[in-house]
Design a protein around this motif. Structure first.
Motif, mmCIF file in Angstrom:
data_model
loop_
_atom_site.group_PDB
_atom_site.id
_atom_site.type_symbol
_atom_site.label_atom_id
_atom_site.label_comp_id
_atom_site.label_asym_id
_atom_site.label_seq_id
_atom_site.Cartn_x
_atom_site.Cartn_y
_atom_site.Cartn_z
ATOM 1 N N GLU A 1 0.802 37.847 10.157
ATOM 2 C CA GLU A 1 0.938 36.868 9.077
ATOM 3 C C GLU A 1 0.132 37.219 7.829
ATOM 4 O OE1 GLU A 1 -1.767 33.188 9.947
ATOM 5 O OE2 GLU A 1 -1.044 33.953 11.864
ATOM 6 N N THR A 2 -0.911 38.070 7.960
ATOM 7 C CA THR A 2 -1.739 38.409 6.797
ATOM 8 C C THR A 2 -1.222 39.643 6.058
ATOM 9 O OG1 THR A 2 -3.240 39.828 8.079
ATOM 10 C CG2 THR A 2 -3.764 37.465 7.957
ATOM 11 N N ALA A 3 -0.195 40.281 6.575
ATOM 12 C CA ALA A 3 0.309 41.511 5.952
ATOM 13 C C ALA A 3 0.926 41.217 4.586
ATOM 14 C CB ALA A 3 1.335 42.172 6.865
ATOM 15 N N THR A 4 0.856 42.202 3.717
ATOM 16 C CA THR A 4 1.488 42.076 2.398
ATOM 17 C C THR A 4 2.785 42.870 2.310
ATOM 18 O OG1 THR A 4 0.138 43.915 1.581
ATOM 19 C CG2 THR A 4 -0.721 41.679 1.257
ATOM 20 N N LEU A 5 2.989 43.806 3.224
ATOM 21 C CA LEU A 5 4.199 44.626 3.214
ATOM 22 C C LEU A 5 5.353 43.845 3.839
ATOM 23 C CD1 LEU A 5 5.619 47.444 2.870
ATOM 24 C CD2 LEU A 5 4.854 47.940 5.217
ATOM 25 N N PRO A 6 6.431 43.593 3.109
ATOM 26 C CA PRO A 6 7.573 42.901 3.713
ATOM 27 C C PRO A 6 8.295 43.804 4.710
ATOM 28 C CG PRO A 6 7.639 42.806 1.301
ATOM 29 C CD PRO A 6 6.634 43.842 1.676
ATOM 30 N N LEU A 7 8.810 43.205 5.753
ATOM 31 C CA LEU A 7 9.564 43.982 6.738
ATOM 32 C C LEU A 7 10.726 44.714 6.072
ATOM 33 C CD1 LEU A 7 10.035 44.717 9.737
ATOM 34 C CD2 LEU A 7 11.461 42.671 9.914
ATOM 35 N N GLY B 1 -2.094 33.256 20.289
ATOM 36 C CA GLY B 1 -3.380 33.336 19.596
ATOM 37 C C GLY B 1 -3.485 34.467 18.606
ATOM 38 N N GLY B 2 -2.420 35.236 18.463
ATOM 39 C CA GLY B 2 -2.427 36.340 17.507
ATOM 40 C C GLY B 2 -2.948 37.641 18.092
ATOM 41 N N ILE B 3 -2.746 38.710 17.363
ATOM 42 C CA ILE B 3 -3.209 40.034 17.775
ATOM 43 C C ILE B 3 -4.679 40.179 17.396
ATOM 44 C CG2 ILE B 3 -2.891 42.519 17.441
ATOM 45 C CD1 ILE B 3 0.033 41.943 16.753
ATOM 46 N N ALA B 4 -5.488 40.646 18.339
ATOM 47 C CA ALA B 4 -6.909 40.836 18.077
ATOM 48 C C ALA B 4 -7.109 41.927 17.027
ATOM 49 C CB ALA B 4 -7.640 41.194 19.367
ATOM 50 N N GLU B 5 -8.192 41.822 16.264
ATOM 51 C CA GLU B 5 -8.438 42.762 15.170
ATOM 52 C C GLU B 5 -8.493 44.203 15.655
ATOM 53 O OE1 GLU B 5 -8.634 42.816 11.835
ATOM 54 O OE2 GLU B 5 -7.805 40.799 11.944
ATOM 55 N N ASP B 6 -9.184 44.440 16.794
ATOM 56 C CA ASP B 6 -9.284 45.824 17.265
ATOM 57 C C ASP B 6 -7.930 46.351 17.737
ATOM 58 O OD1 ASP B 6 -9.329 44.080 19.429
ATOM 59 O OD2 ASP B 6 -10.501 45.428 20.685
ATOM 60 N N GLU B 7 -7.066 45.457 18.262
ATOM 61 C CA GLU B 7 -5.713 45.878 18.639
ATOM 62 C C GLU B 7 -4.913 46.255 17.393
ATOM 63 O OE1 GLU B 7 -4.675 43.353 22.660
ATOM 64 O OE2 GLU B 7 -4.649 42.261 20.750
ATOM 65 N N VAL C 1 1.920 47.509 9.281
ATOM 66 C CA VAL C 1 1.675 46.088 9.511
ATOM 67 C C VAL C 1 2.485 45.323 8.473
ATOM 68 C CG1 VAL C 1 -0.065 44.277 9.706
ATOM 69 C CG2 VAL C 1 -0.626 46.631 10.360
ATOM 70 N N ALA C 2 3.405 44.488 8.923
ATOM 71 C CA ALA C 2 4.368 43.866 8.011
ATOM 72 C C ALA C 2 4.504 42.379 8.297
ATOM 73 C CB ALA C 2 5.724 44.559 8.135
#
Length: 259
Positions: free
Chosen positions: A181-187, A213-219, A230-231
């Motif tokens: 959800e934080t990505a700036t690149l559109p799919l 719960g979302g993807i962990a930062e290290d993942e 990351v999109a």
């Protein structure tokens, strides 16, 4: 209305052509003859799950056994770019909903991912039972959507194995996309691999969807280091059961599958 699809095993339709006879029996025959009460003269399709489809007319029905006359045959080629969905395990059967919908819109493989924040955990006998449910879900969704190809269901992976697969996908000329959800690149702007030439292995587009719960930062960092883009899908945050199928549908459109 399109004819219902029943599934048989790979290679079992290879010798068939117009005018051939095929007997549908076993679980599929019982479902057609007993549950759905199919009758002589009705149209049905039989697919082998690997691209071969025969269009048939029912000649006779005997309880769980249907004798079919083949009207014609279609051999649907394998995709020149494969679409795979790495779906994080989720509670409330949301992962199964994602797998079902992704199958309907055209995914070629689903990968059960034991993400760091997955509430559901697959271990031991539960892992085998849960994967079997995914396999059954994929088969039912294949039939419902009238597909001739049954998507593969991979063995469950942890994050380390998923990152290793991302490395292989990129090394083989494919694309890995992590939805976040934080990505700036559109799919819509993620670069996709060129379709494979005749006889060459198809490159893969691997879509990674995290748990509730979302993807962990290290993942996320590990997947990005493996070459993943990351999109984001759009302006809204989708559930884990929705994000994957929407992404697969958009990518299928870009690849010309829905043209």
């Amino acid at each position: 209305m399109s004819a219902p699809v029943f599934l048989t095993g790979p290679g079992l339709l290879d010798a068939l052509g117009p005018g051939s006879t095929y007997v549908l029996e076993g679980a599929e025959g019982r479902h057609a003859g007993v549950v759905q009460r199919r009758r002589a003269g009705e149209r049905v399709d039989v697919a082998d799950g690997c691209g071969v489809r025969v269009r048939c007319e029912i000649a006779s029905v005997d309880a769980g056994r249907l004798v079919l006359t083949v009207l014609d045959r279609a051999d649907e080629p394998a995709p020149r770019v494969r679409l795979a969905l790495a779906q994080a395990l989720a509670k409330g059967d949301r992962d199964e909903l994602a797998v079902e919908s992704a199958t309907e819109v055209g995914v070629d493989e689903v990968v059960p991912w034991q993400a760091r924040r997955s509430v559901v955990v697959w271990r031991g006998e539960r892992a085998a039972r849960s994967r079997a449910k995914w396999v059954a879900t994929v088969r039912q969704a294949t039939k419902q959507s009238r597909r001739a190809w049954v998507p593969d269901v991979a063995e469950p992976v942890d994050t380390r194995a998923l990152v290793a697969r991302a490395h292989r996908t990129m090394a083989d000329g494919g694309t890995v996309v992590v939805l976040h959800e934080t990505a700036t690149l559109p799919l819509a702007e993620v670069a996709l691999p060129a379709p494979a030439a005749d006889g060459a292995p198809a490159p893969e587009v691997l879509v990674v969807v995290g748990p509730e719960g979302g993807i962990a930062e290290d993942e996320l960092e590990a997947l990005a280091e493996a070459g993943a883009s990351v999109a984001r899908l759009g302006p809204h945050v989708l559930r884990t059961s929705t994000a994957g199928p929407v992404a697969v549908a958009l990518l299928a459109q870009r690849l010309g599958r829905w043209g």
